[in-house]
Design a protein around this motif. Structure first.
Motif, PDB file in Angstrom:
ATOM      1  N   CYS A 292      27.766 -26.351 -79.503  1.00  0.00           N
ATOM      2  CA  CYS A 292      26.376 -26.019 -79.775  1.00  0.00           C
ATOM      3  C   CYS A 292      25.652 -25.608 -78.497  1.00  0.00           C
ATOM      4  CB  CYS A 292      25.730 -27.267 -80.364  1.00  0.00           C
ATOM      5  SG  CYS A 292      24.071 -27.023 -80.962  1.00  0.00           S
TER       6      CYS A 292
ATOM      7  N   PHE B 153      22.449 -26.277 -78.104  1.00  0.00           N
ATOM      8  CA  PHE B 153      21.586 -27.412 -77.804  1.00  0.00           C
ATOM      9  C   PHE B 153      22.442 -28.515 -77.174  1.00  0.00           C
ATOM     10  CE2 PHE B 153      18.898 -25.976 -81.657  1.00  0.00           C
ATOM     11  CZ  PHE B 153      18.204 -25.078 -80.865  1.00  0.00           C
TER      12      PHE B 153
ATOM     13  N   CYS C 263      22.097 -32.348 -77.469  1.00  0.00           N
ATOM     14  CA  CYS C 263      21.568 -33.660 -77.867  1.00  0.00           C
ATOM     15  C   CYS C 263      22.453 -34.755 -77.281  1.00  0.00           C
ATOM     16  CB  CYS C 263      21.522 -33.786 -79.381  1.00  0.00           C
ATOM     17  SG  CYS C 263      20.557 -32.463 -80.152  1.00  0.00           S
TER      18      CYS C 263
ATOM     19  N   TYR D 153      22.948 -37.657 -78.241  1.00  0.00           N
ATOM     20  CA  TYR D 153      23.623 -38.486 -79.249  1.00  0.00           C
ATOM     21  C   TYR D 153      24.630 -37.691 -80.080  1.00  0.00           C
ATOM     22  CZ  TYR D 153      19.921 -36.202 -81.900  1.00  0.00           C
ATOM     23  OH  TYR D 153      19.083 -35.257 -82.436  1.00  0.00           O
ATOM     24  N   CYS D 154      24.896 -36.442 -79.706  1.00  0.00           N
ATOM     25  CA  CYS D 154      25.721 -35.569 -80.558  1.00  0.00           C
ATOM     26  C   CYS D 154      27.172 -36.063 -80.627  1.00  0.00           C
ATOM     27  CB  CYS D 154      25.696 -34.149 -80.002  1.00  0.00           C
ATOM     28  SG  CYS D 154      26.639 -32.996 -81.006  1.00  0.00           S
TER      29      CYS D 154
ATOM     30  N   LEU E 138      29.698 -34.367 -81.311  1.00  0.00           N
ATOM     31  CA  LEU E 138      30.669 -33.357 -80.870  1.00  0.00           C
ATOM     32  C   LEU E 138      31.237 -33.670 -79.485  1.00  0.00           C
ATOM     33  CD1 LEU E 138      28.850 -30.096 -82.028  1.00  0.00           C
ATOM     34  CD2 LEU E 138      30.687 -31.327 -83.194  1.00  0.00           C
TER      35      LEU E 138
ATOM     36  N   THR F 219      28.031 -27.459 -85.278  1.00  0.00           N
ATOM     37  CA  THR F 219      27.199 -26.607 -84.422  1.00  0.00           C
ATOM     38  C   THR F 219      25.806 -26.551 -85.013  1.00  0.00           C
ATOM     39  OG1 THR F 219      27.075 -24.433 -83.370  1.00  0.00           O
ATOM     40  CG2 THR F 219      27.708 -24.461 -85.689  1.00  0.00           C
TER      41      THR F 219
ATOM     42  N   LYS G 274      17.954 -27.506 -85.968  1.00  0.00           N
ATOM     43  CA  LYS G 274      16.790 -27.961 -85.203  1.00  0.00           C
ATOM     44  C   LYS G 274      16.074 -26.760 -84.598  1.00  0.00           C
ATOM     45  CE  LYS G 274      18.503 -32.441 -83.534  1.00  0.00           C
ATOM     46  NZ  LYS G 274      19.955 -32.506 -83.701  1.00  0.00           N
TER      47      LYS G 274
END
Ligand code: SF4
Length: 346
Positions: A108, A110, A112, A114-115, A117, A156, A188
């Motif tokens: 992705c 972005f 984040c 906490y992702c 991935l 993603t 998002k």
């Protein structure tokens, strides 16, 4: 010095990095693919490197995920089977019996904190699988076994890549021809153009994740502000598209209740409840294995370092805190929306 997310957030360090997609790795087999050509057209200055198989580059050992997130390289590749993955049925999607997701883009733009991935993949680089026809063919074949729900933005945030790929528009066109499919796009982003000139579809659901700006600035790096997301939702709903609002994941911080209450008031001041399919509420949660990996990659992340409780291989908050989060947020939302449309994700 060991590189960490904090040292890499230093603007002086950031300036020395290559721009994103400075290098594009492309499988020899997709050099002439029309989508490859379209994407390459956007990056005339990138260095193009031909490879045999995306895994030769993407799956190398000892990669620096955090650094790659700051300056990702792009990989254009062919997706091999399976094109479709079955997923567990989320409890709030009553009425849908069969759930699948596609993985046309891996990773992705972005970042984040906490992702999941970052616990799933060995690399923060981005893969775009360009053999769109094969993926659509697999979905058509699965539709012969009956109606299904398909998440197209699972690994993603697909909408962020829309100018490059046109994939969302491709799925809108697909949904318009196949009424037995319901497509969910989670995002998002603040991008709306694919929905402005298309007629809305009942079987294409837009799920927008929303967080107060404190969370956006603290954990959801490089994502649009709460106001920008609300503005985007307002635009698409004004064009007739229905949305699902996702307050997920919720990470309690000092003053979180007041910040979420204000966010929810701001949302419903702008968006008519008639345009809202439903709302989901989900506290942070991550599988044991993904959190273990993510903590190794981001040792200075307070979100990841928190002593979560492990229940059935999933880390999250203790049951009493989950109940507090769910009750508090659903209480704020129920001032605007009937309870039947408010769902807890866990
Ligand atoms: S937007 Fe979603 S996929 Fe992208 S980094 Fe954030 S959590 Fe991960």
């Amino acid at each position: 010095m060991k590189k960490t997310a904090r040292t890499l957030n230093d603007k002086r360090v950031f300036k020395t990095l290559n721009p994103k997609f400075s290098h594009i790795y492309i499988e020899k087999g997709v050099l002439n693919n029309p989508l490859s050509q379209k994407i390459l057209f956007h990056f005339p200055k990138s260095k193009i490197i031909e490879i045999d198989h995306y895994k030769d580059f993407f799956c190398r050992p000892r990669q620096d995920f955090v650094l790659q997130k700051k300056t990702p390289k792009l990989i254009l590749a062919t997706q091999r089977t399976p094109f479709l993955y079955e997923r567990a049925r989320p409890c709030h999607w009553l009425g849908y019996q069969r759930f699948f997701y596609t993985s046309e883009i891996v990773n992705c733009l972005f970042d984040c904190e906490y992702c999941f991935l970052q616990g799933l993949y060995p690399s923060g680089n981005i893969i775009i699988f360009v053999n769109q026809a094969d993926i659509k063919k697999a979905v058509k074949e699965e539709l012969e076994n009956g109606p299904l729900m398909l998440s197209i933005s699972y690994n993603t945030d697909l909408l962020v890549f829309e100018k490059l790929t046109g994939m969302v528009e491709g799925w809108i066109n697909f949904a318009s021809k196949h009424p037995d499919i319901t497509i969910e796009l989670r995002t998002k982003s603040s991008i709306v153009f694919p929905f402005i000139h298309k007629d809305p579809l009942n079987n294409f659901q837009l799920s927008w994740s929303l967080s107060p700006n404190y969370a956006v600035n603290s954990f959801e790096h490089q994502t649009p502000s709460a106001e920008a997301r609300i503005k985007a939702i307002k635009k698409v709903t004004a064009n007739g598209w229905k949305v699902r609002l996702c307050f997920d994941p919720i990470i309690p911080f000092t003053g979180w209740k007041q910040k979420y209450e204000q966010l929810i008031e701001n949302v419903f001041a702008e968006i008519s409840t008639k345009e809202v399919i439903d709302v989901t509420i989900g506290p942070f949660r991550m599988s044991k294995e993904h959190l273990k990996q993510a903590r190794k990659r981001r040792p200075d992340s307070l979100v990841l370092a928190y002593p979560y409780k492990l229940i059935k291989d999933i880390y999250s908050y203790p049951a009493t805190q989950i109940e507090d989060i769910t009750k508090t947020i659903s209480g704020y939302i129920s001032k605007h929306l009937d309870k039947e449309r408010i769902h807890a994700a866990i």
